[in-house]
Design a protein around this motif. Structure first.
Motif, PDB file in Angstrom:
ATOM      1  N   PRO A 190       2.385   8.662   8.169  1.00 17.10           N
ATOM      2  CA  PRO A 190       2.177   8.715   6.725  1.00 17.10           C
ATOM      3  C   PRO A 190       2.962   9.861   6.089  1.00 17.10           C
ATOM      4  N   ASN A 243      -4.919   8.720 -13.692  1.00 19.65           N
ATOM      5  CA  ASN A 243      -5.218   7.577 -12.835  1.00 19.65           C
ATOM      6  C   ASN A 243      -6.570   7.776 -12.181  1.00 19.65           C
ATOM      7  N   ILE A 270       1.327   4.166  -2.895  1.00 19.22           N
ATOM      8  CA  ILE A 270       1.011   5.561  -2.614  1.00 19.22           C
ATOM      9  C   ILE A 270       2.233   6.440  -2.829  1.00 19.22           C
ATOM     10  N   GLU A 287      -7.971   1.890  -6.286  1.00 17.22           N
ATOM     11  CA  GLU A 287      -6.904   0.884  -6.313  1.00 17.22           C
ATOM     12  C   GLU A 287      -6.213   0.802  -4.966  1.00 17.22           C
ATOM     13  N   ILE A 288      -5.946   1.960  -4.461  1.00 17.27           N
ATOM     14  CA  ILE A 288      -5.238   1.973  -3.193  1.00 17.27           C
ATOM     15  C   ILE A 288      -6.064   1.323  -2.108  1.00 17.27           C
ATOM     16  N   GLN A 333      -5.159  13.704   0.637  1.00 11.72           N
ATOM     17  CA  GLN A 333      -3.970  13.724  -0.205  1.00 11.72           C
ATOM     18  C   GLN A 333      -4.070  12.661  -1.287  1.00 11.72           C
ATOM     19  N   LEU A 334      -4.564  11.533  -0.885  1.00  5.66           N
ATOM     20  CA  LEU A 334      -4.689  10.484  -1.880  1.00  5.66           C
ATOM     21  C   LEU A 334      -5.663  10.897  -2.968  1.00  5.66           C
ATOM     22  N   THR A 361       0.834  -1.197   0.000  1.00  2.95           N
ATOM     23  CA  THR A 361       0.000   0.000   0.000  1.00  2.95           C
ATOM     24  C   THR A 361       0.870   1.248   0.000  1.00  2.95           C
ATOM     25  N   LEU A 411      -6.108  -2.322  -2.505  1.00  7.47           N
ATOM     26  CA  LEU A 411      -4.820  -2.863  -2.124  1.00  7.47           C
ATOM     27  C   LEU A 411      -4.681  -2.914  -0.615  1.00  7.47           C
ATOM     28  N   PHE A 412      -5.090  -1.850  -0.019  1.00  9.60           N
ATOM     29  CA  PHE A 412      -5.011  -1.791   1.431  1.00  9.60           C
ATOM     30  C   PHE A 412      -5.859  -2.883   2.047  1.00  9.60           C
ATOM     31  N   LEU A 418      -4.153  13.007  -5.386  1.00  3.57           N
ATOM     32  CA  LEU A 418      -3.242  12.349  -6.308  1.00  3.57           C
ATOM     33  C   LEU A 418      -3.982  11.807  -7.516  1.00  3.57           C
ATOM     34  N   GLN A 419      -5.191  11.540  -7.303  1.00  4.22           N
ATOM     35  CA  GLN A 419      -5.963  10.990  -8.404  1.00  4.22           C
ATOM     36  C   GLN A 419      -6.205  12.051  -9.453  1.00  4.22           C
ATOM     37  N   ASP A 420      -6.014  11.651 -10.616  1.00  6.53           N
ATOM     38  CA  ASP A 420      -6.260  12.616 -11.692  1.00  6.53           C
ATOM     39  C   ASP A 420      -6.763  11.861 -12.902  1.00  6.53           C
ATOM     40  N   PHE A 478      -7.318   5.727  -8.957  1.00 12.35           N
ATOM     41  CA  PHE A 478      -6.223   5.601  -8.016  1.00 12.35           C
ATOM     42  C   PHE A 478      -6.694   5.285  -6.608  1.00 12.35           C
ATOM     43  N   SER A 499      -0.943   5.460   6.067  1.00  9.79           N
ATOM     44  CA  SER A 499      -0.626   5.951   4.735  1.00  9.79           C
ATOM     45  C   SER A 499      -1.863   6.264   3.931  1.00  9.79           C
ATOM     46  N   ILE A 500      -2.906   5.530   4.182  1.00 11.17           N
ATOM     47  CA  ILE A 500      -4.091   5.855   3.408  1.00 11.17           C
ATOM     48  C   ILE A 500      -5.023   6.755   4.179  1.00 11.17           C
TER      49      ILE A 500
END
Lengths: 672, 139
Positions: A136, B37, A48, B43-44, B28-29, A44, B47-48, B32-34, B40, B86-87
């Motif tokens: 993070p 992606n 990121i 996906e994250i 923030q995540l 993860t 994944l998490f 990041l998506q645009d 995004f 992180s997420i």
């Protein structure tokens, strides 16, 4: 940049070259296109972060295993500008990876973790991380990582420019240090002078900072070993980039490369000393409070860094002068240092090796640098090639000359480089020990001082003075064969540096059986044999170290093995600081380096082998354990030596036996 | 996306924020998506979810073994904490921290197990929400 196999030196033509080489954007767009290597086992986070870095317009490569990252870096040394790594990873500790990268590739490394404990962050700092991020991780934090790349280049450039004047600069601080032993004062002097230099350089480089990109030198294992050998040869105090560069004689290597690597190396040593410092070992109150951090750091390193406490320095100096004041715990550091390097195992290289030495009563500390200087004085009678220590080829001392002295030991020791650094160190340590049993006094004292490893080394030094044998003289006059009194023999510790051309010849006494005819350019130290008697496994530690080290260097030729063992032995000798050790060491010495001729003394070889086996396993624990035991074979006498020799002969089976496959060595049984 | 979809999405996300499940890291995540992606965040999150499920399984195994290997447990929790922070999974992260404290103290297994069960429940609910949020975002 042209990346050739092995080291790739980028032409210093222009920074833009660097940028372009990797297919990145031109320097104008810096920091865009910065090539980042991302290492994290958490998928993860990995994803990121990758996304974030890409958003910063960096060129990202990610991998989830440290091993993968390392191999990627090794394959393509100039392929990355910066590395970001997690601290907790299953296959390899993040800090270990950090060390590897720092030493091999000299890339800035950023650590990160969800753990924000002060200890962990401190660990990052001491291991050389240029930054530490707490998870993070925010994208803002990543936006500025390019500063580390620039900073590093700037420092390298500074080193480069300074390297020309670094000698003078280094000398001045050192001199002042010598004169004024208060370490803090020294540090102040040194630092202030350095600061001045930095200031000057800064002005010069300001313009170039942004576009400056020096070619990245790939510090392969061999190159690093060459470097360490050169440093050992010169002695940490005197190891200035220019001279190291000359010694290394590697085409394409610039002084600045060496300078920056030297910096890191010193840091590494310092850290190792602090880590491996064994409370018990430091019987020498060597470490001043301030030095304590470094632990038994090799004096030279300390001195070099200007941190050497005045006392240590004084001690060392005294030692050199033949005074047995080698109390300062300096000796230990040396060993550690040596051990570090001598250990072949790269991982062990840094850090673990030291422990072993440290544990040994520091006796074995031998300053690399010191021996060179001290030896002449001490070995006056011996006429050691001590000086030659500097160059690998140690002139073989006439073993006869010192009949009861052990001079060569010092010499051997002084030749750290020969062996590949490690052995040298060990040998140096051995030197003191190798003093002939009879003549322990003088040489030992002298040696001891040089070695500064032992506080009370004198006693230990019984080893026969060994004369550094030039390689040409492949006589391994190992004491082994030496049935006759060894003590008188000058065992030239032949630290056959795998790397360097050090070809110390083993100069054995005439008494020594012809067996020893030394093919190997080792300087067999009689002490080894003596030590054998008393020998304890600890010596083996050294050997192992040496062996490890040597093994890496040398081919599997027996000689090499012997060398290793010898070096190991030597090292061992150091560790134990006793005669025994010395013998061991001397043995190791033999093996160290590329012994051209096989030690005639089969016995010796065998002996060494056996020793080597024991020592092969450079185990830090071992050293610790053994060290105390072996130390001070006071009763060491000729008889011992002889018996040791004899025993060794028996033990030493065909030299070939030694499977100098260091991995498989176990130093448990030391034939005594 | 149509207005209704957007509203739905906003409501979803907001609830998560309000309840303290998500923090600004998640924002923030999202940033990041645009267009490049678009999925995004989804996906994250996926994944998490996968990763943490595996982690939770490991944790359970460790908890069930006797004697409990607290250091291993601590490692897992550390890992889990890292991913969740992180997420932007705020609550999960804080629960992990608490959990780790208990591990460090070597407290009674029962207590840890209990905590773990609570954590797990929260996580499942959390995942649901996040899944919804992620889906909502992509619509």
């Amino acid at each position: 940049m042209n990346s050739s196999s092995g080291k790739s030196y980028m032409s210093t033509a222009s920074s833009s070259v660097l940028w372009k080489a990797g297919g990145d954007v031109v320097a104008d767009q810096f920091p865009a296109g910065l090539r980042v290597l991302l290492v994290d086992d958490d998928p993860t986070c990995l994803m990121i972060l990758e996304k974030m870095l890409k958003a910063c317009q960096y060129n990202v490569t990610k991998c989830n295993r440290a091993e993968t990252a390392l191999s990627m870096l090794r394959e393509n040394r100039n392929g990355f500008d910066i590395v970001i790594s997690d601290v907790h990873m299953p296959d390899m500790d993040g800090f270990k990876l950090l060390e590897h990268i720092g030493l091999e590739m000299d890339l800035p490394v950023i650590m990160m973790s969800a753990d924000d404990g002060k200890n962990v962050v401190m660990k990052g700092v001491t291991h050389g991380a240029c930054d530490y991020l707490i998870k993070p991780v925010r994208i803002e934090a990543l936006k500025n990582i390019w500063q580390h790349v620039v900073r590093k280049r700037k420092n390298e450039w500074k080193d480069f420019e300074q390297s020309g004047s670094v000698e003078e600069g280094d000398r001045q601080p050192k001199q002042s240090e010598d004169a004024d032993y208060s370490s803090s004062a020294n540090e102040g002097n040194w630092k202030s002078s350095k600061r001045r230099k930095d200031d000057e350089d800064e002005n010069d480089e300001r313009d170039d900072t942004s576009t400056l990109k020096k070619p990245r030198v790939v510090w392969s294992v061999e190159l690093h070993q060459q470097f360490v050998a050169a440093v050992n040869q010169l002695g940490i105090e005197k190891a200035v980039p220019k001279k190291i560069l000359e010694l290394m004689n590697v085409p394409g290597l610039t002084r600045e490369n060496v300078a920056s690597h030297l910096q890191k190396y010193r840091l590494y040593l310092r850290r190792l000393c602090g880590v491996s410092q064994h409370p018990s070992n430091l019987n020498n109150s060597f470490m001043n409070p301030q030095d304590a951090t470094f632990g038994p750091l090799d004096l030279q390193a300390l001195a070099a860094t200007g941190q050497l406490p005045a006392q240590s320095l004084a001690t060392l100096q005294a030692a050199g002068l033949g005074r047995s004041t080698a109390k300062s715990g300096i000796p230990m550091p040396l060993i550690d240092q040596r051990n570090i390097f001598s250990f072949e195992n790269p991982k062990l290289r840094f850090g673990e090796a030291q422990q072993q030495h440290v544990s040994n009563n520091k006796q074995t500390n031998l300053l690399h640098g010191i021996p060179t200087t001290m030896e002449p004085k001490q070995l006056a009678g011996l006429h050691h090639t001590a000086q030659s220590m500097g160059n690998m080829n140690m002139p073989v001392l006439s073993h006869g000359s010192q009949s009861s002295q052990n001079n060569p030991l010092l010499m051997q020791m002084a030749q750290p480089q020969a062996r590949g650094q490690m052995l040298n160190d060990s040998t140096v340590g051995l030197a003191p020990r190798l003093l002939s049993p009879r003549g322990q006094s003088m040489l030992s004292n002298g040696m001891a001082t040089n070695v500064s490893t032992r506080n009370g080394v004198p006693e230990n030094i019984r080893a026969p003075s060994y004369n550094p044998v030039s390689q040409t003289s492949s006589m391994l006059n190992f004491p082994m064969n030496h049935t006759s009194e060894l003590p008188g023999n000058s065992f030239p510790l032949v630290s056959t540096p795998g790397i360097s051309s050090l070809a110390p010849k083993v100069a054995f006494q005439e008494d020594v059986n012809s067996e020893i005819k030394g093919s190997v350019g080792f300087m067999p130290s009689y002490d080894i044999f003596n030590d054998l008697n008393q020998h304890k496994p600890q010596n083996w530690e050294l050997q192992n170290v040496g062996m490890m080290f040597n093994s890496s260097q040398h081919s599997n030729s027996l000689q090499g093995n012997l060398d290793h063992t010898q070096s190991i032995l030597v090292q061992q000798g150091f560790l134990s600081g006793q005669n025994r050790n010395s013998t061991v060491i001397s043995k190791a010495m033999f093996s160290a380096g590329d012994s051209t001729g096989h030690v005639n003394a089969q016995n010796s070889n065998q002996h060494l082998n056996s020793l080597l086996d024991n020592t092969v396993r450079v185990k830090s624990e071992r050293v610790a354990d053994t060290a105390p035991a072996n130390l001070y074979p006071d009763h060491f006498g000729q008889e011992d030596l002889m018996s040791a020799l004899l025993k060794q002969q028996d033990i030493i089976a065909p030299a070939e036996n030694n499977d100098f496959d260091f991995d498989g060595y176990s130093i448990d049984n030391i034939p005594v | 996306m149509d207005r209704y979809g957007m509203q739905n999405q906003i409501a979803c996300i907001r609830s998560l924020f309000d309840q303290g499940y998500l923090d600004e890291q998640f924002i923030q995540l999202e940033e990041l998506q645009d267009d490049a992606n678009p999925n995004f965040v989804q996906e994250i999150v996926t994944l998490f979810y996968t990763d943490s499920t595996r982690l939770i399984q490991n944790i359970e195994l460790t908890l069930n073994s006797r004697p409990i290997n607290f250091s291993k447990l601590d490692d897992y929790m550390h890992q889990f904490k890292g991913s969740s922070s992180s997420i932007g999974a705020k609550k999960v992260t804080s629960e992990c921290a608490v959990f780790r404290q208990y591990c460090a103290a070597g407290n009674a297994e029962a207590y840890i197990k209990q905590e773990h069960a609570i954590l797990r429940k929260k996580l499942e609910f959390y995942f649901q929400m996040m899944g919804q949020a992620a889906v909502a975002q992509t619509t």
